[in-house]
Scaffold this motif. Sequence first.
Motif, mmCIF file in Angstrom:
data_model
loop_
_atom_site.group_PDB
_atom_site.id
_atom_site.type_symbol
_atom_site.label_atom_id
_atom_site.label_comp_id
_atom_site.label_asym_id
_atom_site.label_seq_id
_atom_site.Cartn_x
_atom_site.Cartn_y
_atom_site.Cartn_z
ATOM 1 N N ASP A 15 0.797 -1.227 0.000
ATOM 2 C CA ASP A 15 0.000 0.000 0.000
ATOM 3 C C ASP A 15 0.834 1.283 0.000
ATOM 4 N N ALA A 16 2.138 1.182 0.072
ATOM 5 C CA ALA A 16 2.988 2.369 -0.031
ATOM 6 C C ALA A 16 3.512 2.494 -1.458
ATOM 7 N N VAL A 17 3.800 3.711 -1.880
ATOM 8 C CA VAL A 17 4.381 3.904 -3.207
ATOM 9 C C VAL A 17 5.733 3.209 -3.279
ATOM 10 N N ASP A 18 5.926 2.425 -4.325
ATOM 11 C CA ASP A 18 7.183 1.715 -4.546
ATOM 12 C C ASP A 18 8.080 2.603 -5.408
ATOM 13 N N HIS A 19 8.877 3.442 -4.752
ATOM 14 C CA HIS A 19 9.691 4.406 -5.491
ATOM 15 C C HIS A 19 10.797 3.725 -6.293
ATOM 16 N N ASP A 20 11.335 2.637 -5.798
ATOM 17 C CA ASP A 20 12.345 1.902 -6.581
ATOM 18 C C ASP A 20 11.722 1.309 -7.840
ATOM 19 N N GLY A 21 10.540 0.723 -7.691
ATOM 20 C CA GLY A 21 9.844 0.176 -8.847
ATOM 21 C C GLY A 21 9.462 1.253 -9.839
ATOM 22 N N LEU A 22 9.064 2.424 -9.342
ATOM 23 C CA LEU A 22 8.719 3.551 -10.206
ATOM 24 C C LEU A 22 9.941 4.023 -10.987
ATOM 25 N N ALA A 23 11.085 4.142 -10.318
ATOM 26 C CA ALA A 23 12.305 4.562 -11.005
ATOM 27 C C ALA A 23 12.722 3.552 -12.070
ATOM 28 N N ALA A 24 12.565 2.261 -11.762
ATOM 29 C CA ALA A 24 12.900 1.223 -12.753
ATOM 30 C C ALA A 24 11.992 1.326 -13.971
ATOM 31 N N LEU A 25 10.713 1.614 -13.742
ATOM 32 C CA LEU A 25 9.772 1.785 -14.851
ATOM 33 C C LEU A 25 10.166 2.986 -15.702
ATOM 34 N N VAL A 26 10.561 4.069 -15.070
ATOM 35 C CA VAL A 26 10.996 5.264 -15.798
ATOM 36 C C VAL A 26 12.219 4.960 -16.652
ATOM 37 N N HIS A 27 13.204 4.290 -16.073
ATOM 38 C CA HIS A 27 14.431 3.973 -16.822
ATOM 39 C C HIS A 27 14.122 3.104 -18.037
ATOM 40 N N TRP A 28 13.212 2.137 -17.862
ATOM 41 C CA TRP A 28 12.824 1.256 -18.977
ATOM 42 C C TRP A 28 12.141 2.047 -20.082
ATOM 43 N N GLN A 29 11.283 2.962 -19.689
ATOM 44 C CA GLN A 29 10.581 3.779 -20.675
ATOM 45 C C GLN A 29 11.554 4.640 -21.484
ATOM 46 N N ILE A 30 12.477 5.264 -20.796
ATOM 47 C CA ILE A 30 13.435 6.129 -21.488
ATOM 48 C C ILE A 30 14.333 5.318 -22.412
ATOM 49 N N ALA A 31 14.798 4.168 -21.937
ATOM 50 C CA ALA A 31 15.641 3.308 -22.772
ATOM 51 C C ALA A 31 14.894 2.792 -23.992
ATOM 52 N N SER A 32 13.569 2.749 -23.910
ATOM 53 C CA SER A 32 12.743 2.249 -25.004
ATOM 54 C C SER A 32 12.366 3.336 -25.999
ATOM 55 N N GLY A 33 12.706 4.588 -25.707
ATOM 56 C CA GLY A 33 12.532 5.639 -26.695
ATOM 57 C C GLY A 33 11.344 6.548 -26.539
ATOM 58 N N VAL A 34 10.656 6.550 -25.381
ATOM 59 C CA VAL A 34 9.508 7.441 -25.241
ATOM 60 C C VAL A 34 9.978 8.893 -25.277
ATOM 61 N N SER A 35 9.071 9.770 -25.689
ATOM 62 C CA SER A 35 9.396 11.198 -25.797
ATOM 63 C C SER A 35 9.092 11.964 -24.521
ATOM 64 N N GLY A 36 8.290 11.376 -23.632
ATOM 65 C CA GLY A 36 7.934 12.055 -22.400
ATOM 66 C C GLY A 36 7.201 11.121 -21.460
ATOM 67 N N LEU A 37 6.966 11.608 -20.244
ATOM 68 C CA LEU A 37 6.281 10.830 -19.212
ATOM 69 C C LEU A 37 5.215 11.697 -18.554
ATOM 70 N N SER A 38 4.078 11.084 -18.244
ATOM 71 C CA SER A 38 3.010 11.766 -17.518
ATOM 72 C C SER A 38 2.741 10.995 -16.236
ATOM 73 N N VAL A 39 2.580 11.713 -15.121
ATOM 74 C CA VAL A 39 2.417 11.050 -13.827
ATOM 75 C C VAL A 39 1.173 11.544 -13.107
ATOM 76 N N CYS A 40 0.641 10.665 -12.278
ATOM 77 C CA CYS A 40 -0.438 10.977 -11.329
ATOM 78 C C CYS A 40 -1.775 11.291 -12.003
ATOM 79 N N GLY A 41 -1.977 10.782 -13.207
ATOM 80 C CA GLY A 41 -3.286 10.889 -13.828
ATOM 81 C C GLY A 41 -4.176 9.741 -13.395
#
Length: 306
Positions: free
Chosen positions: A24-50
């Motif tokens: 039930d707590a935010v998994d900040h390590d998991g979130l950072a890993a997701l961000v790194h994967w997205q950037i390495a995959s070529g996304v142009s931007g990220l949107s959060v908390c929608g």
Amino acid sequence: MPDYRRRLPVQGLVCDLVTPFRRDAVDHDGLAALVHWQIASGVSGLSVCGRIGEGGALSREERRAVLATVVRATGLAVPVLAAVGTYATETTIGLALDAEAEGADGLVVTTPYYSKPTQKGIIAHLRAVAEATTLPVLVLADPAATRSDVTADTLRELGEIPGIHGFIDGSGDIARLAVIDRPMRERLALYSAHDATAFAFNVLGGCGTLSPAANLAPRMTSALHQALRTRNVDLALDLKDRLAPLFSALGDMPDPAMIKHGLAPLLGVDEAVRLPLVSVSAPGGAAVRHALAGLPECAAQLAKAS
């Protein structure tokens, strides 16, 4: 009339990120890993908390912490948009100022939900938010989720507000592009928030997509939008067809629980969601994983996890 699209924080594919939890707590390590994967995959931007990021289930402090983690993990590699829309103007402005303080590059502000304002109320709400911050505002209309929408006349008035730089359509209704005239297309950048119709939306003049599906298949969705930006329509069409089973499995209003179910074997993200959301049922989850198994970037990882 100035072309504000030149000052937009992002064009192309923007991943509409989920927010990982553990116990039930935010998994900040998991979130950072997701961000790194997205950037390495070529996304142009990220949107959060929608809606996909379960922003409504996060406290104000958690929202700031999530944005801070994403900004830090991004390391200026791509722009970060903060979703700050609520049903109340004062609350939305508070979140907008938090986002500005935490280093966001732009704001996503949905039309107010629950309060069901008139069109004049929507204009006044968005004007107040735009005037309270220096960040560019992208207006999101997702009537199926909020029960409020933006008419063509309202959009024209919003286009005259200096801080409002773009419009995000979450309806999936391509026909509404027809009511946006050339001056408005030159004034506001147009984004889709509906994966299944994003190909057509961008061919008809859109400049990008806020994509829930990119959480699961960032490399192929990035390639699709890069092909559109370089006018390689044949390649984009082929990629769209290959991604269609995933878009179909996620449905018109993707469930964060469904996305996390697909991410679990790909990235080790916990499937936890916050009430009132609940974990996915077997049929829905099986459809998503079956669609992912047909994508080269996901198949190997799924086979390893099984």
